[in-house]
Design an enzyme around this catalytic site. Structure first.
Site, PDB file in Angstrom:
ATOM      1  N   TRP A 190       2.467  -6.657   2.903  1.00 35.16           N
ATOM      2  CA  TRP A 190       1.712  -7.359   3.948  1.00 35.16           C
ATOM      3  C   TRP A 190       1.009  -8.584   3.376  1.00 35.16           C
ATOM      4  CZ3 TRP A 190      -3.982  -6.343   5.205  1.00 35.16           C
ATOM      5  CH2 TRP A 190      -4.710  -6.054   4.050  1.00 35.16           C
ATOM      6  N   ASP A 191       1.117  -8.807   2.039  1.00 36.99           N
ATOM      7  CA  ASP A 191       0.321  -9.845   1.388  1.00 36.99           C
ATOM      8  C   ASP A 191       0.535 -11.229   1.998  1.00 36.99           C
ATOM      9  OD1 ASP A 191       0.837  -7.553  -0.274  1.00 36.99           O
ATOM     10  OD2 ASP A 191      -0.234  -8.561  -1.880  1.00 36.99           O
ATOM     11  N   GLU A 329      -5.984   1.968  -0.388  1.00 33.84           N
ATOM     12  CA  GLU A 329      -4.948   2.901  -0.833  1.00 33.84           C
ATOM     13  C   GLU A 329      -5.492   4.127  -1.556  1.00 33.84           C
ATOM     14  OE1 GLU A 329      -2.585  -0.029  -2.906  1.00 33.84           O
ATOM     15  OE2 GLU A 329      -1.267  -0.208  -1.158  1.00 33.84           O
TER      16      GLU A 329
HETATM   17  O1  IFM Z   1      -0.173  -5.162  -0.620  1.00 32.75           O
HETATM   18  C1  IFM Z   1      -0.938  -4.881  -1.755  1.00 32.75           C
HETATM   19  C2  IFM Z   1      -1.921  -3.797  -1.417  1.00 32.75           C
HETATM   20  O2  IFM Z   1      -2.805  -4.208  -0.405  1.00 32.75           O
HETATM   21  C3  IFM Z   1      -2.693  -3.389  -2.642  1.00 32.75           C
HETATM   22  N1  IFM Z   1      -1.781  -2.958  -3.675  1.00 32.75           N
HETATM   23  C4  IFM Z   1      -0.834  -3.984  -4.048  1.00 32.75           C
HETATM   24  C5  IFM Z   1      -0.031  -4.455  -2.868  1.00 32.75           C
HETATM   25  C6  IFM Z   1       0.929  -5.578  -3.277  1.00 32.75           C
HETATM   26  O3  IFM Z   1       0.213  -6.696  -3.699  1.00 32.75           O
END
Ligand code: IFM
Length: 632
Positions: A190-191, A329
């Site tokens: 989603w970045d 997460e």
């Molecule tokens: O999308 C991100 C997530 O929000 C946090 N962990 C790493 C991912 C990839 O950059």
């Protein structure tokens, strides 16, 4: 001089036990002055041809000897040098893949590129011209703070290395870690939510190309939704070429060496990022052709997915969304249950509310032809859009004393002794790994990896969230952002670089300038000094890089692009004396030069044209083509 196609993935120590070989050599050759190596990617079967033309520069005789190995072609030059004699080798290289315009023969293309290439100097000057055009478009000039200036340019450079006008039209998305390393195996997450505005404002054609990458995978997202019993389109949390889910289901904790379950594919909010990016792109560029032919379909299919995922629950008398994870997460499930996922993640539900209500506005923008086409293609009707709008009002958000619960059940979790962990471990950004090492379950604690509830404020702003909650029947909530900011900041370890940009932006909104500056500086330097202790060599962090560039313009330049006209209300940080930048908004090019005392604005265009702009809350009619100064 060599061309080496016998390369393996070897940059990340903890991945070394995984498959490292991704290229199969096809052939290699060495002529008198040329080299060629052809390889194929092992799974996606893309042919890559790389070649070089080598010329001896200077006075001297060399006798090239070819050397060939599987996947590698070399030319060995030897010369007996003499004092004060210079001998140079000029190597021009070309690379082409079978993905480029679906070419039949990448090797033939490489040869023709090498034949047509003039000299190194000619290529260098063409490259300098091209880069200066790009810098003119995107550069931000900051005076008074060399470090910020340097970092902003570093970030812009690396973004363009990842997606530039050269990649427009290629079927390529925006990998979370750029094209720079092996982290996440090049996957798309989603970045891009943090990345897209940079391209929307500077290189709309690249932004569109990135959205088209998603659009081409809409069918895969439809299938994914169907496989889980839903309608519409559910984009996968991590994906690659095929557009199907690629998220790992087990995860290694390097502190313990243990593999544990990984539920992060339940971050269904990735589809909301696609919807949000689609809207923002249209809002900023007014590219109606894109919206009518591609964007609206993608947006509505995402709405359809959420409408089918939300379940009516008569106890709160609201719709609830089960089995999801928010951006944080560390929380993957209810600590007392086996099944992954949480209920009513506030970020997800607020963004679903936003999408389901925004659908009406998108529909209004469409011409009759586009509406009819959507009715025919996906059976979309006005009544379905109206149902979504009603459903949006009835989504469940758990709120207690003005605090929005990250998810249902969050407030019953245990508090963590943050001071103890800071004292004991120093670096606590991966608190999940620390807790697991101590035999504890991160799900059981009020400890977040990154902004979650606060992400909704970052995307939509406090006023919009207040309005949304009031329309959903939650009344008017005082100091909503401040309360939630203080509460969640104290419980977040910033294990993702994305967290810092969110906290910087919101702290600045609250007038907490010192906190904002600290987070902003950490975000700015995150890849430069590798604040996560080794992750930068696995790839840059495109989200934080783009966000810091954008935030120079927004939180400090005071730019707002969410209204129908551009608005500006600068708040330069202490050390910045001056900042200048240009951007495109709705087909107009704006140039800003901002000091602590004034804003100078030039809008390109004929002098008889007038464009409204909001400066410090007041709307002005600004004539194009002239410098207009606004005292601050
Ligand atoms: O999308 C991100 C997530 O929000 C946090 N962990 C790493 C991912 C990839 O950059």
């Amino acid at each position: 001089a060599a061309v080496n196609g016998a390369v393996i993935n070897d940059g990340v120590e903890r991945y070394r036990d995984l498959e490292q070989q991704h290229l199969t050599p096809v052939d290699q050759s060495a002529g008198d002055d040329t080299l060629l190596v052809r390889v194929r990617t092992r799974e996606s079967d893309v042919e890559i041809a790389a070649g070089a033309r080598i010329a001896v520069v200077g006075d001297g005789k060399t006798n090239p000897e070819p050397g060939l190995a599987r996947g590698r072609a070399e030319l060995w030059f030897s010369a007996a040098g003499q004092k004060n004699q210079s001998i140079g080798l000029e190597k021009l290289a070309a690379l082409c893949t079978s993905n480029d315009d679906n070419t039949e023969s990448p090797a033939a293309r490489v040869f023709s590129a090498l034949e047509n290439a003039r000299s190194f100097d000619a290529l260098k000057s063409a490259s300098i011209n091209e880069w200066s055009r790009l810098w003119q478009e995107m550069d931000i000039q900051v005076s008074g703070d060399r470090f910020s200036q340097k970092m902003l340019r570093l970030h812009m450079y690396h973004l363009l290395v990842t997606a530039s006008p050269r990649s427009t039209g290629l079927d390529a998305g925006m990998p979370a870690r750029g094209l720079h390393g092996e982290a996440y195996r090049g996957h798309i997450f989603w970045d891009e939510l943090f990345v897209m505005p940079f391209y929307d404002l500077h290189f709309a054609e690249i932004a569109r190309s990135l959205l088209m990458y998603r659009f081409r995978r809409l069918d895969a997202a439809r299938d994914y939704a169907r496989q889980h019993g839903f309608s519409g389109a559910m984009f996968p949390w991590q994906s690659g070429r095929t557009g199907i889910e690629q998220t790992q289901t087990v995860h290694l904790n390097p502190m313990t060496g243990h593999w544990g379950p990984d539920n992060s594919s339940l971050q269904r909010h990735v589809s909301l990022a696609v919807a949000f990016n689609t809207w923002q792109y249209f809002h900023i560029t007014h590219d109606l052709e894109f919206l009518e032919n591609f964007g609206a379909e993608m947006f509505f299919e995402i709405c359809r997915f959420w409408a089918s995922k939300a379940r009516w629950d008569k106890t709160p008398g609201r719709y609830r969304i089960h089995e999801v994870m928010g951006p944080d997460e560390f929380h993957e499930k209810d600590p007392d249950k086996e099944q992954g996922g949480l209920t009513d993640n506030a970020y997800t539900n607020l963004m679903v509310h936003w999408a389901l209500t925004r659908a009406r506005q998108i529909y209004r923008h469409l011409g009759n032809g586009a509406r009819d086409a959507l009715a025919e293609k996906i059976g979309l009707s006005v009544s379905e859009i109206e149902q979504w709008a009603q459903m949006a009002q009835k989504l469940n958000i758990v709120i207690c004393d003005g605090l929005i619960a990250q998810f249902d059940g969050y407030f019953s979790l245990k508090e963590l002794d943050w001071d103890y962990y800071r004292r004991t471990y120093g670096d606590i950004h991966r608190m999940d790994r620390i807790l697991k090492k101590e035999g504890k379950n991160p799900d059981a604690y009020k400890a977040a990896k990154q902004a979650d509830v606060l992400m909704a404020f970052f995307n939509l702003g406090e006023d919009e969230i207040q309005k949304m909650l009031a329309s959903m029947g939650y009344g008017s909530l005082d100091n909503l952002l401040e309360k939630n900011f203080d509460y969640y900041m104290a419980r977040t370890s910033h294990g993702s670089t994305l967290s810092r940009v969110v906290h910087a932006a919101l702290a600045q909104c609250l007038g907490r300038k010192d906190i904002a500056w600290r987070f902003y500086q950490e975000a700015l330097s995150s890849d430069y000094i590798d604040i996560q202790g080794g992750t930068t060599k696995e790839g840059i962090h495109t989200g934080v890089m783009a966000a810091t560039v954008l935030m120079a313009m927004t939180i400090y330049g005071g730019l707002r692009t969410d209204k129908d006209i551009l608005a500006i209300d600068p708040a330069l940080p202490g050390r910045w004396e001056n900042i200048s930048f240009g951007l495109w908004f709705r087909k107009h090019r704006y140039g800003f030069e901002i000091t602590k005392n004034n804003v100078i604005l030039v809008i390109e265009g004929p002098e008889d044209k007038v464009v409204p702009v909001e400066v410090k809350g007041k709307t002005h009619q600004v004539s194009c083509g002239v410098k207009t100064e606004f005292p601050l």
